[in-house]
Design a protein around this motif. Sequence first.
Motif, PDB file in Angstrom:
ATOM      1  N   THR A  87       0.881  -1.239   0.185  1.00 22.75           N
ATOM      2  CA  THR A  87       0.079   0.003  -0.011  1.00 22.75           C
ATOM      3  C   THR A  87       0.773   1.335  -0.019  1.00 22.75           C
ATOM      4  O   THR A  87       0.247   2.243  -0.276  1.00 22.75           O
ATOM      5  N   PHE A  88       2.191   1.216  -0.054  1.00 21.55           N
ATOM      6  CA  PHE A  88       3.030   2.494   0.135  1.00 21.55           C
ATOM      7  C   PHE A  88       2.981   2.973  -1.331  1.00 21.55           C
ATOM      8  O   PHE A  88       2.935   2.106  -2.319  1.00 21.55           O
ATOM      9  N   GLY A  89       3.325   4.241  -1.575  1.00 25.90           N
ATOM     10  CA  GLY A  89       3.558   4.952  -2.499  1.00 25.90           C
ATOM     11  C   GLY A  89       2.273   5.367  -3.322  1.00 25.90           C
ATOM     12  O   GLY A  89       0.971   4.831  -2.923  1.00 25.90           O
ATOM     13  N   GLY A  90       2.428   6.200  -4.729  1.00 27.86           N
ATOM     14  CA  GLY A  90       1.289   6.617  -5.049  1.00 27.86           C
ATOM     15  C   GLY A  90       1.087   5.919  -6.643  1.00 27.86           C
ATOM     16  O   GLY A  90       1.805   4.923  -6.698  1.00 27.86           O
ATOM     17  N   ARG A  91       0.114   6.013  -7.203  1.00 24.94           N
ATOM     18  CA  ARG A  91      -0.143   5.438  -8.472  1.00 24.94           C
ATOM     19  C   ARG A  91       0.402   5.999  -9.490  1.00 24.94           C
ATOM     20  O   ARG A  91       0.647   7.299  -9.455  1.00 24.94           O
ATOM     21  N   ILE A  92       0.539   5.360 -10.727  1.00 24.72           N
ATOM     22  CA  ILE A  92       1.231   5.915 -11.910  1.00 24.72           C
ATOM     23  C   ILE A  92       0.343   7.073 -12.749  1.00 24.72           C
ATOM     24  O   ILE A  92      -0.932   6.656 -12.838  1.00 24.72           O
ATOM     25  N   SER A  93       0.787   8.102 -12.772  1.00 24.26           N
ATOM     26  CA  SER A  93       0.062   9.301 -13.449  1.00 24.26           C
ATOM     27  C   SER A  93       1.246  10.191 -14.155  1.00 24.26           C
ATOM     28  O   SER A  93       2.151  10.264 -13.770  1.00 24.26           O
ATOM     29  N   LEU A  94       0.526  10.935 -15.199  1.00 25.73           N
ATOM     30  CA  LEU A  94       1.491  12.007 -15.653  1.00 25.73           C
ATOM     31  C   LEU A  94       2.091  13.020 -14.618  1.00 25.73           C
ATOM     32  O   LEU A  94       3.408  13.248 -14.729  1.00 25.73           O
ATOM     33  N   TYR A  95       1.398  13.196 -13.821  1.00 20.85           N
ATOM     34  CA  TYR A  95       1.472  14.294 -12.868  1.00 20.85           C
ATOM     35  C   TYR A  95       2.797  13.583 -11.888  1.00 20.85           C
ATOM     36  O   TYR A  95       3.935  14.135 -11.716  1.00 20.85           O
ATOM     37  N   ASN A  96       2.388  12.388 -11.686  1.00 12.00           N
ATOM     38  CA  ASN A  96       3.615  11.520 -10.482  1.00 12.00           C
ATOM     39  C   ASN A  96       4.807  11.261 -11.356  1.00 12.00           C
ATOM     40  O   ASN A  96       5.932  11.225 -10.790  1.00 12.00           O
ATOM     41  N   ASN A 112       7.972  17.194  -5.096  1.00  6.62           N
ATOM     42  CA  ASN A 112       7.575  16.160  -4.065  1.00  6.62           C
ATOM     43  C   ASN A 112       8.784  15.058  -4.012  1.00  6.62           C
ATOM     44  O   ASN A 112       9.440  15.047  -2.928  1.00  6.62           O
ATOM     45  N   GLY A 113       8.693  14.514  -4.792  1.00  2.00           N
ATOM     46  CA  GLY A 113       9.685  13.329  -5.043  1.00  2.00           C
ATOM     47  C   GLY A 113       9.409  12.009  -4.088  1.00  2.00           C
ATOM     48  O   GLY A 113      10.332  11.133  -4.274  1.00  2.00           O
ATOM     49  N   HIS A 114       8.350  12.005  -3.355  1.00  3.41           N
ATOM     50  CA  HIS A 114       8.032  10.719  -2.534  1.00  3.41           C
ATOM     51  C   HIS A 114       6.941   9.855  -3.215  1.00  3.41           C
ATOM     52  O   HIS A 114       6.362   8.870  -2.681  1.00  3.41           O
ATOM     53  N   MET A 115       6.529  10.064  -4.614  1.00  3.52           N
ATOM     54  CA  MET A 115       5.496   9.659  -5.386  1.00  3.52           C
ATOM     55  C   MET A 115       5.587   8.033  -5.179  1.00  3.52           C
ATOM     56  O   MET A 115       4.378   7.443  -4.974  1.00  3.52           O
TER      57      MET A 115
END
Length: 375
Positions: A98-107, A115-118
């Motif tokens: 569950t850690f981290g974010g989802r793939i997106s153009l923004y990330n 940010n750098g933590h995506m």
Amino acid sequence: MEKKINYQFKILYFFGIFFIVACHCGYGGISLGYEWFYPGAFHLALFAFGSGYFYKTSYEEHIGSFIIKKVKHLLVPLYLWNFVYAIILMILRNNKFTFGGRISLYNLLISPMINGHMFALNFPTWFVFPLFVVQVATVLMRKPLYKHEKVNDWVVLVISLIIGITAAYAGKCGWNRNWKLLFVRAGYLFPFYQLAIVYKNKWEKHDTLNNIAYFGILFLAQLLIIYKYGGTIYYTLSWAIGFENGIIATPTIVAILGIAFWLRVSRILAPILQKNKLVMMIADNTDAVMTHHIFAFFIINTIYAAINKLTGTAFCSSFDWEQYRSNVQYAFCPENLGQFRIVYMLAGLILPLIIVILQKKVKEKINGRFKKITT
């Protein structure tokens, strides 16, 4: 003519990356004088200082070439590995992590700058873009003054100190999101880059104070700060946290003291450590260690998880599966013995070097095949 190697600064780089890895795994189960010079107060400033030391005034004559060089050296690897870790994280998130974010153009494109933590597994690379900003801002600021070498260093240093203290104040006021966070990160690092330029051009030749007097002054100054604030001052630059401790210049002062301490230690140890191939390899690949050491921690956790699953109650019985899946900085210690954090410390320093070696071999094979096709 053979290029002269500055081993003092190579050792300084080694200590800098050592402290960064240590801060991300509970200090690796060891302490190198952290009760006096806490690494979180200076390790990133130390990297900015080390980078500034190798600044050349010739960059000011060809700014475009300088910026292109920095884009290739800093930003291209940043974005390439950001994409790789995005793919790895996508696979993990499809398997109960569950850690981290989802793939997106923004990330993929914007978040690395502010940010750098995506994608979690490479979050320490947040440092790259602020350093890039500092380097570009420096050459742009020095360009109008490059014909006036006598005033150039001092003018830019004064301006950078004002920016650095302003950035610390902004952090104190809650500038820890979006583009405001980038200003705090880069602004705070700015004076240390300039200090290194001034040190090299003006002060280094006068840095001859004997070790007893040198360390005596540093420890006395640090002791006064510790007494004043009831302990060591530190902060988390990645999220602009901790700048409320002391006056707005305090974070800059304690970082200077920490850098000065390890700068002299590096000089003393250089004749010994320069002969150590592993230390030299780590010093030469700090960018790789910065990028991959969290992933190295994850690999160690995965090994512990496998042992736990295969052996049941033996050795890794207290392994926390929830933390493993949700906390990218989880560090398992059998029987809660903190000394086991040394496993993460060593993995964080060594496994990225294996990635570097593999990367070079793949590159060599690709280049070899390309030559065969074109000949």
